[in-house]
Design a protein around this motif. Sequence first.
Motif, PDB file in Angstrom:
ATOM      1  N   TYR A   1       0.873  -1.164   0.043  1.00 37.50           N
ATOM      2  CA  TYR A   1       0.036  -0.051   0.014  1.00 37.50           C
ATOM      3  C   TYR A   1       0.925   1.022   0.039  1.00 37.50           C
ATOM      4  O   TYR A   1       1.885   1.468   0.848  1.00 37.50           O
ATOM      5  CB  TYR A   1      -0.972  -0.038   1.296  1.00 37.50           C
TER       6      TYR A   1
ATOM      7  N   GLY B   1      -0.468   4.591  -0.710  1.00 37.63           N
ATOM      8  CA  GLY B   1      -1.316   5.734  -0.584  1.00 37.63           C
ATOM      9  C   GLY B   1      -1.049   6.543   0.734  1.00 37.63           C
ATOM     10  O   GLY B   1      -0.628   6.053   1.696  1.00 37.63           O
TER      11      GLY B   1
ATOM     12  N   THR C   1      -4.443   9.560  -3.304  1.00 35.82           N
ATOM     13  CA  THR C   1      -3.954   8.519  -3.639  1.00 35.82           C
ATOM     14  C   THR C   1      -4.208   7.221  -2.779  1.00 35.82           C
ATOM     15  O   THR C   1      -3.620   6.075  -2.778  1.00 35.82           O
ATOM     16  CB  THR C   1      -2.333   8.533  -3.541  1.00 35.82           C
ATOM     17  N   GLN C   2      -5.638   7.355  -2.415  1.00 31.81           N
ATOM     18  CA  GLN C   2      -6.004   6.279  -1.228  1.00 31.81           C
ATOM     19  C   GLN C   2      -6.009   4.940  -2.025  1.00 31.81           C
ATOM     20  O   GLN C   2      -6.207   4.155  -1.179  1.00 31.81           O
ATOM     21  CB  GLN C   2      -7.029   6.781  -0.679  1.00 31.81           C
ATOM     22  N   LYS C   3      -6.247   4.852  -3.333  1.00 30.99           N
ATOM     23  CA  LYS C   3      -6.668   3.423  -3.938  1.00 30.99           C
ATOM     24  C   LYS C   3      -5.496   2.740  -4.262  1.00 30.99           C
ATOM     25  O   LYS C   3      -5.394   1.941  -4.956  1.00 30.99           O
ATOM     26  CB  LYS C   3      -7.648   3.758  -5.148  1.00 30.99           C
ATOM     27  N   GLU C   4      -4.159   3.178  -4.090  1.00 29.73           N
ATOM     28  CA  GLU C   4      -2.960   2.741  -4.283  1.00 29.73           C
ATOM     29  C   GLU C   4      -2.533   1.465  -3.647  1.00 29.73           C
ATOM     30  O   GLU C   4      -1.756   1.476  -2.853  1.00 29.73           O
ATOM     31  CB  GLU C   4      -1.661   3.854  -4.275  1.00 29.73           C
TER      32      GLU C   4
ATOM     33  N   THR D   1      -5.605   7.824   5.679  1.00 29.44           N
ATOM     34  CA  THR D   1      -5.978   7.513   4.406  1.00 29.44           C
ATOM     35  C   THR D   1      -6.342   5.872   4.409  1.00 29.44           C
ATOM     36  O   THR D   1      -7.414   5.544   3.584  1.00 29.44           O
ATOM     37  CB  THR D   1      -4.690   7.631   3.233  1.00 29.44           C
TER      38      THR D   1
END
Length: 1211
Positions: free
Chosen positions: A498, A500, A505-508, A562
């Motif tokens: 992860y 993000g 960018t929280q879906k990274e 996040t």
Amino acid sequence: MDRINVPPAGPTDLPLALLEMGCSGRFELITHPSPDQPLPPQSTLPHGLPPTSLSLEREVEKQFLRDAAWLPIHDTDFAFQKFLKVTQREVNVDSLINCTPSALHSGISVVRDPTTGMLLDFTEVLLENTGLSAKNSLSLQRQPGPPSESLRGSNTNYPFRPGGMEELTLDQIKKKSDLEEDIDFENDLLRVPPGLKAGMDFTDKDAKIAKEEVNLMSLLSTLDDITDLQPVAEEKEEGKENEDAPKLPRTNSLEDLGVKDVVSSSTPSERGKDEKSKPKENPEENKKWAVPVNINTPCDDFYKRIPNPAFKWPFELDVFQKQAVLRLEARESVFVAAHTSAGKTVVAEYAIALSQKHMTRTIYTSPIKALSNQKFRDFKTTFGDVGLLTGDVQLSPESSCLIMTTEILRSMLYNGSEVIRDLEWVIFDEVHYINDTERGVVWEEVLIMLPDHVSIILLSATVPNAVEFSEWIGRIKKKHIYVISTMKRPVPLEHYLYTGNSTKTQKEMFLLLDPTGNFLTKGYYAAVDAKKERTSKHAQSFGAKSTSHNTTASQDRSVWLTLLHFLSQRQQTPVVAFTFSRTRCDDNARSLDSMDMTTSIEKAEIHSFFQKSLSRLRGGDRKLPQILVMRDLLKRGIAVHHSGILPILKEVIEMLFSRGLVKVLFATETFAMGVNMPARTVVFDSIRKHDGTGFRNLLPGEYIQMAGRAGRRGLDATGTVIILCKAGVHDMADLHVMMLGRPTTLQSQFRLTYTMILNLLRVEALRVTDMMRRSFSENHRDTQAQEKRISQLKQMVSSLPPLDTEGQLSDMLPYYHTVTELRTTTEALQVSSAAVNRTFTALVICEKGNEEEEGKANNNNAFPHLYNTALFIPEGPCSHTVQKLTLQDISAITVKTLKVIPDRIIDNYSKRQQPRFRLDPPGQAISTATQELLRLAEANPSGMATLDPVNDLQLKSVDVVEDSMRLRVLQGSLREFNCIHSPTFAEQFARVEERMKVQEEMDRLLFLVSDQSLSLLPEYHQRIKVLQALQYVDSGGAVQLKGRVACQISCHELLLTELLFENVLSPLAPEESAALLSCLVFTQKTQVEPHITSTLKEGIDRVLSVAKRIGELQRECGIPQTAEEFVGQFKFGLTEVVYCWARGMPFAEIAQLTDVQEGTVVRCIQRLDEVLKEVRQAARIVGDSVLGSKMEKASLAIRRDIVFTASLYTH
């Protein structure tokens, strides 16, 4: 008013009597008293009328002087002797001898009519084993001890005989080995009994008397001597052949007498004899003890084989569970190595149910107290009849299922607790704890000490060497262990990276390892790219090389916010976040002040549960800062779990978490170790941890253990594991090793402890070497195979033809030894690491027609001993052959060199090996070389100058110089032997060599089988030296008073015992002694300097000086630990805290005194209570009642409030 003495009733007196009715003061007149009743007043009160107006002086005189029976009569004081004369009492020495009546040796049994059951007669039957008691026997036949000792046993009891340590049969005891001597009751008697310092003197002091007249008796007695002499003479004859057999020392333990293998230096004829006296080996001895069970085939006939199981579950069992249940029904032992949440508990539950059905008992041991408490609650709801024994709690110990920590089971085994008699199963949960350096040894001790009738159930996470471990247990217990392991997790895991750190960018989140176990490099590179886009230009190097591992608190906070936001959107809660530092846990939780993850209904539920759980605490304790902070966090669904949290809070958090009310739990590694609380998602804050010495990456075993908490069976299809990349993406190789590496194997952490040594020395029949031989660390010793081989070799020796060592051959054996030494020295000089297996192709000259055999003779090694420097000169026409030589075939290298073309020689020779070129003449290169060799040989027939390693090859190391000098000496000495000139030398030497080879192999095996080859033996001798120097055991190995005291104590036994015997605790008040002893249980560092009283300061100095003395003594006796290290174990950081707590200061104020976290303080004080109990026991043994009561006071002073609130699980 004085008492009136009524004269006795005469014939003229009226038969009247007064009877007082109760205590009301009413009297009645009885006119017709019964004839035997006296006349004076009587009463209905049990003790007659109360006495009136006693004179104290007369009472004292009557009690103490007239009736002096209460005074001792054996005092040697002068005044006393006088007193005895006055009171006319005799000294009676016999009254001092207290002899317990011997047990009845017979009982009465009833004879009944077999058809009607009528009593016909009583007969007397003899009882066996009536003399056995817990103080003298290991047998289960012994009579039970007093009820007060039935649970924990007593430290004077013998343990029960450990399974796998065979009892000797009567025949083995009776059978004398050849080396055992008949005891001669006249000469060389032993004078000092074992364990005593001085003994009897049997010499005739007054033998010189004048000659008396001759009488018949004296004549007869001389005749007696004559008849006695003849057998002695015969014995002497026999003795000749036995002369070199060493005499066996007399010993206390039966195992030493001739049942062990005979001393290895005895002569061959002895060996043969001995062979006959050894019982024949069992044919099934090389069977395998561990039996892997195949769990891939479904178990269809399960319900047929177990029509009415002892326990039924609401769900269908997996195959591995069914297999385990079948084994349990057959009373076999099992080792279940299964993935987290696969359902190992089913096996334990079935065993408990079985033992309830059989009316036996089960002991369930777990490594951690918290885990014991949880299991207690779980099993209590399932079975009801469950007890709990931990260091400070004892709940219904009479139950059929007892849950305890492993240490308590160990002390029960050593102390011969009666519980062991009824025991059917012992369940070891989390067996992989045996890898724990500190406590792993306890598991091994318990496994070795368990008696034969107890079956073993081992539950563990998946370990690679389950079969090897089970093989060890099976071998020492002599029973089969069925190994059942699961292939895959019930809920598969997905591992993500992860990257993000903001809403954008929280879906990274990038999948790195899919549920089937494929490592996806694509996901890894995607994560690196995502991270790279956001890093500044100078950090654009690939991966996380340049960036540091550390991030600031605000960065952390944004990452967590996040991530948690993202996870709660995707309904991935509850989450366990593993963080490898306690402060980090707290900081992360506190930084989420804006997060709220619970609904109002959940908030209400959390609030009421929290209030109810803490209702037990005193008012002040409910206001502790930690509790208030945690209350606010919990209401928002966030919690923290590590060793610094108060135990009661930890339990509240665990319970709320298992109900699903805690959405995010920041925990350290201990949460994964014992607590069975799965989550939907597991997050790793980092993959590096500090292990006490330095930072390192997580081991695969640790990672699997923690990641395994993800995925709840029956609730989630897959579990999610997320690794945060806060500073940068972790190295791919590290991730790969951590996720797919081989988990930690079970390794032995066996070490000798003083308690173990003393507990075993206490019992003559158990020896410490037996314990060491059975430990998992000595698992590589395959004693049975070796003993089998030894007996084969013995037979070989006895069947070999006898040696001829007469006349010229008399120095044959010394010659053989010289040759062997020469061979080993040469080998020592030749070895270089690269050339161990090298072969050298060489051209060898030989006689014509002998080319083929030459090779065979070479390999046959016919006489490598004739270190003859003469060179071979063929008698007939010269031929040649090309041979491959090994290092051993080359005895020296000459100074002379020849120029040859090796390739041509080899090609030509190999060409002529083919059939069609067989008759071709040798090529040019070969023939010149052969002629050169022949010419050299003829020129120097007695040998040539060879290269000397020291002078020519310039090898100057000490070993080489010594070896080459030794070589010269040996080669010189060979010429001086006579045996070389004997005509039969060759065959005799072959015989010697054959016999010696067998003998050497046998000696090697005998060494391996003997105790001398144990790796811990030297340390054992060092520790015994320490114990003897401190007088815990005497020179004969008998445990003295100090040793008895040390047996009572479980941690730092030497230091505590020394403190007791040096009276360090006697000048201190109870609270001071508690404070002083806190150094034994507190292990952390602290920055705060404690403020303490001067007496405590002195106490601390004395403790340190005693510790220093013990440390130095250990060093002198050869134990590698330095005195500083030994003293450094004792940390006095909590002395002030404990002192104030024992004096009644509330907990809130104590927490201010130190930087140590509340949970640690509580745990410390709880463990201190156990130490105080042990010291109290020890003081009782020594007979120091003052110290005993002082410890009791100290214990009462610290047992209060929040430190000793009962666990929520046990109520």
